[in-house]
Scaffold this motif. Structure first.
Motif, PDB file in Angstrom:
ATOM      1  N   LEU A 217       0.830  -1.217   0.000  1.00 60.11           N
ATOM      2  CA  LEU A 217       0.000   0.000   0.000  1.00 60.11           C
ATOM      3  C   LEU A 217       0.857   1.256   0.000  1.00 60.11           C
ATOM      4  N   HIS A 218       2.021   1.187   0.619  1.00 55.99           N
ATOM      5  CA  HIS A 218       2.948   2.324   0.590  1.00 55.99           C
ATOM      6  C   HIS A 218       3.445   2.582  -0.831  1.00 55.99           C
ATOM      7  N   GLU A 219       3.825   1.511  -1.501  1.00 57.38           N
ATOM      8  CA  GLU A 219       4.401   1.650  -2.845  1.00 57.38           C
ATOM      9  C   GLU A 219       3.382   2.077  -3.881  1.00 57.38           C
ATOM     10  N   HIS A 220       2.188   1.496  -3.823  1.00 64.09           N
ATOM     11  CA  HIS A 220       1.241   1.672  -4.925  1.00 64.09           C
ATOM     12  C   HIS A 220       0.133   2.684  -4.649  1.00 64.09           C
ATOM     13  N   LEU A 221      -0.029   3.062  -3.367  1.00 63.99           N
ATOM     14  CA  LEU A 221      -1.110   4.000  -3.067  1.00 63.99           C
ATOM     15  C   LEU A 221      -0.660   5.169  -2.204  1.00 63.99           C
ATOM     16  N   GLY A 222       0.515   5.084  -1.626  1.00 62.79           N
ATOM     17  CA  GLY A 222       1.005   6.201  -0.821  1.00 62.79           C
ATOM     18  C   GLY A 222       0.684   6.121   0.648  1.00 62.79           C
ATOM     19  N   LEU A 223       0.397   4.912   1.167  1.00 61.20           N
ATOM     20  CA  LEU A 223       0.193   4.745   2.609  1.00 61.20           C
ATOM     21  C   LEU A 223       1.421   5.305   3.334  1.00 61.20           C
ATOM     22  N   ARG A 224       1.189   6.068   4.380  1.00 61.40           N
ATOM     23  CA  ARG A 224       2.299   6.638   5.129  1.00 61.40           C
ATOM     24  C   ARG A 224       2.097   6.407   6.618  1.00 61.40           C
ATOM     25  N   ASN A 225       3.131   6.715   7.384  1.00 60.53           N
ATOM     26  CA  ASN A 225       3.044   6.605   8.835  1.00 60.53           C
ATOM     27  C   ASN A 225       2.165   7.706   9.387  1.00 60.53           C
ATOM     28  N   SER A 226       1.513   7.441  10.507  1.00 65.65           N
ATOM     29  CA  SER A 226       0.741   8.479  11.186  1.00 65.65           C
ATOM     30  C   SER A 226       1.651   9.648  11.507  1.00 65.65           C
ATOM     31  N   GLY A 227       1.158  10.855  11.283  1.00 71.23           N
ATOM     32  CA  GLY A 227       1.899  12.055  11.621  1.00 71.23           C
ATOM     33  C   GLY A 227       2.798  12.550  10.514  1.00 71.23           C
ATOM     34  N   GLN A 228       2.969  11.767   9.444  1.00 76.17           N
ATOM     35  CA  GLN A 228       3.806  12.230   8.329  1.00 76.17           C
ATOM     36  C   GLN A 228       3.052  13.228   7.473  1.00 76.17           C
TER      37      GLN A 228
END
Length: 307
Positions: A296-307
């Protein structure tokens, strides 16, 4: 094809939130009558009409993080229930809004109301609506993913593989694309002919697949083939993440294996996670979370909370 995992993602806030989401997914069958509230730090826009069909309104719930300043990627949740039951009201992936995503939970017509391809037509209409209303709700129209479990996984897979089947586009916003940029499918039916085993269930119209297509599988194999995601795979098919319990008796793991094989043969990136000793309606085990987080990070941009 396993995505390369950045070490910091394995124990990141994103991974923790996905673990929480998957615990909710595991409880889905027990809590199917419940309604998901807005997660902390987010707001929920409930019962937004995205289309009309069969003389009624079709709706979705949109979960948005509060205070977002940039357009948000969207992850669309498609519920399961053998195409004959289930509701948009319980959305186990809603907590992902704390990781920089918008989450849309959509309803679609069930098999007692309308036959295939009504279900995928409704899902496509929801994707088009999200793109048409992207500016209004602060969404990124270029980054929309589909996430479904069981029958919802089947429909998510069809969104990914059959993007070019424009004959399924009915309702408003047909000038918008129904394509998604990635697919997450948990224990999806992918070959409905093979899924319907046993001479009795193949000859009756009241099997789950028979109810979906409007007739007995044995007498309607052409209709069944139209509903198989693998039949539409092309070089334009987006990346897939598949998860399946190895002891699933309701939807055997072979269903995901068939789709994985077809995707790989076409050169489509696919991450396949088999879960030993587990059956149907499961969430991923802890060791699978980093791979899903990275996908999800690579293909959709999921990031860590607070980023």
């Amino acid at each position: 094809m396993r995505p390369r995992l950045m070490p910091r993602l394995a124990n990141s806030e994103g991974a923790k939130v996905i673990r929480a989401c998957m615990l909710a997914l595991t409880a889905l069958l027990l809590l199917s009558g419940c309604t998901t509230p807005a997660p902390p730090g987010a707001r929920k826009l409930a019962d937004l009409e995205y289309s009309r069909a069969s003389g009624r309104s079709l709706k979705l719930d949109l979960y948005l993080p509060s205070g977002a300043t940039n357009p948000l990627p969207v992850l669309v949740w498609i519920h399961g229930g053998a195409w004959k039951m289930g509701s948009k009201n319980w959305c186990p992936i809603a907590p992902l809004v704390t990781n920089g995503l918008a989450v849309a939970s959509i309803e679609y017509r069930l098999s007692d109301e309308a036959k295939f391809p009504a279900q995928i037509s409704d899902c496509r209409a929801a994707i088009r609506w999200l793109r048409a209303r992207a500016a209004e709700h602060g969404l990124d129209a270029q980054r929309i993913g589909a996430f479904g479990a069981s029958a919802g996984g089947h429909l998510a897979a069809l969104l990914g593989t059959a993007a070019g089947v424009t004959e399924w586009d009915v309702g408003p916003h047909t000038n918008q694309s129904a394509r998604v940029q990635c697919v997450v499918a948990f224990y999806p039916p992918t070959d409905l002919d093979q899924l319907t085993s046993g001479w009795f269930w193949r000859k009756v119209s009241f099997s789950d697949v028979g109810r979906l297509i409007g007739g007995a599988v044995e007498q309607n194999r052409d209709r069944v083939a139209r509903a198989n995601p693998a039949n539409y795979i092309s070089k334009d098919t987006p990346p897939f993440y598949l998860l399946h319990g190895e002891c699933d008796r309701l939807v055997p793991i072979r269903q995901s294996e068939l789709l994985q094989e077809a995707l790989r043969q076409a050169g489509v990136p696919v991450h396949f996670e088999g879960v030993p000793g587990k059956g149907h309606a499961i969430g991923p085990p802890p060791e699978a979370i980093p791979g899903l987080t990275a996908f999800l990070h690579e293909h959709l941009g999921l990031r860590n909370s607070g980023q």
